[in-house]
Scaffold this active site. Sequence first.
Site, PDB file in Angstrom:
ATOM      1  N   THR A   1       0.848  -1.185   0.000  1.00 13.93           N
ATOM      2  CA  THR A   1       0.000   0.000   0.000  1.00 13.93           C
ATOM      3  C   THR A   1       0.890   1.244   0.000  1.00 13.93           C
ATOM      4  O   THR A   1       1.968   1.253   0.570  1.00 13.93           O
ATOM      5  CB  THR A   1      -0.949   0.029   1.207  1.00 13.93           C
ATOM      6  OG1 THR A   1      -0.210   0.247   2.418  1.00 13.93           O
ATOM      7  CG2 THR A   1      -1.738  -1.274   1.323  1.00 13.93           C
ATOM      8  N   GLY A   2       0.408   2.294  -0.665  1.00 13.32           N
ATOM      9  CA  GLY A   2       1.228   3.496  -0.779  1.00 13.32           C
ATOM     10  C   GLY A   2       2.498   3.226  -1.561  1.00 13.32           C
ATOM     11  O   GLY A   2       3.575   3.692  -1.186  1.00 13.32           O
ATOM     12  N   GLY A   3       2.379   2.485  -2.656  1.00 14.55           N
ATOM     13  CA  GLY A   3       3.558   2.023  -3.376  1.00 14.55           C
ATOM     14  C   GLY A   3       4.025   2.902  -4.510  1.00 14.55           C
ATOM     15  O   GLY A   3       4.922   2.509  -5.260  1.00 14.55           O
TER      16      GLY A   3
ATOM     17  N   GLY B   1       8.501   6.913  -2.472  1.00 17.05           N
ATOM     18  CA  GLY B   1       9.206   6.732  -1.213  1.00 17.05           C
ATOM     19  C   GLY B   1       9.488   5.294  -0.840  1.00 17.05           C
ATOM     20  O   GLY B   1       9.928   4.482  -1.656  1.00 17.05           O
TER      21      GLY B   1
ATOM     22  N   TYR C   1       0.788  11.953  15.367  1.00 18.35           N
ATOM     23  CA  TYR C   1       1.518  10.997  14.531  1.00 18.35           C
ATOM     24  C   TYR C   1       2.099   9.864  15.368  1.00 18.35           C
ATOM     25  O   TYR C   1       1.946   8.676  15.030  1.00 18.35           O
ATOM     26  CB  TYR C   1       2.636  11.719  13.779  1.00 18.35           C
ATOM     27  CG  TYR C   1       3.448  10.821  12.877  1.00 18.35           C
ATOM     28  CD1 TYR C   1       2.951  10.414  11.642  1.00 18.35           C
ATOM     29  CD2 TYR C   1       4.715  10.376  13.253  1.00 18.35           C
ATOM     30  CE1 TYR C   1       3.695   9.581  10.806  1.00 18.35           C
ATOM     31  CE2 TYR C   1       5.463   9.549  12.436  1.00 18.35           C
ATOM     32  CZ  TYR C   1       4.954   9.162  11.213  1.00 18.35           C
ATOM     33  OH  TYR C   1       5.684   8.334  10.394  1.00 18.35           O
TER      34      TYR C   1
ATOM     35  N   GLY D   1       7.432   2.863  -0.062  1.00 25.78           N
ATOM     36  CA  GLY D   1       6.584   1.891  -0.760  1.00 25.78           C
ATOM     37  C   GLY D   1       7.120   1.558  -2.135  1.00 25.78           C
ATOM     38  O   GLY D   1       7.160   0.386  -2.533  1.00 25.78           O
TER      39      GLY D   1
END
Length: 246
Positions: free
Chosen positions: A12-14, A17, A148, A19
């Site tokens: 996920t979020g690939g 960065g 966070y 990912g």
Amino acid sequence: METLKGKTAVVTGGNSGIGYATARELKQQGATVIITGRRKDAIDTAAAELGVTGLVADQGDLAAIESLAGTIKATFGKVDILFINAGVLGGGAIEQATEAVFDQVIDINFKGAYFTLSRFIPLLNDGASVTFLSSNTASMNVANSSIYSSSKAALNAVMKIAALELAPRKIRVNAISPGPIETAILQKQGYDEAQLDGLKAWMLDRIPLQHMGKAGDVGKMVAHLSGDAASFITGAELVMDGGMSL
């Protein structure tokens, strides 16, 4: 070496960065890789560059997570490697906190990650590997990072419980907690060059090894945790921060 040949991996979020670097590493080691992200243009570009499958899915939206799981089940069947990486920064002083920032960070970093795991459990092969991207801030006390840090500390708690729940199926669940990594995420927060230089100097002053990590370093660790060499590792938080949290 294609140590992950024959395995199907979801990142996920690939599209950028950590990912992106992880998807590249998993692909190089032989895995069939699917990356996800919120923006179609970014996902399409990254998928073409990497030679992997790209799917649009917002980790902050439960309906999107369930749709993603359904698409992957229909197209690929089972999953061997799940890297729950998508996340956002956000915070500030507790006194000035807003509900909008709180909800955005918690919805993506914690709630979204939690339900990604939840909805993908039926798709995981026995013996699969799940890795959460956490942060060294989960166990550090830094002003202006309460939202966070809390999202990542909560994630680590879920990781350990999931490791226990999934152990009967030999599914291993771990977390990687990086320190400062050289990615574009800080630029996305709106810092100018002078602010970025100051922030980098502040971080380097607190890292015993005196350099920031690289996204590929985390990608290699995810690949290691996903392979047979890590078959006895579960419920572990692996801190990668150059000694910053010591």
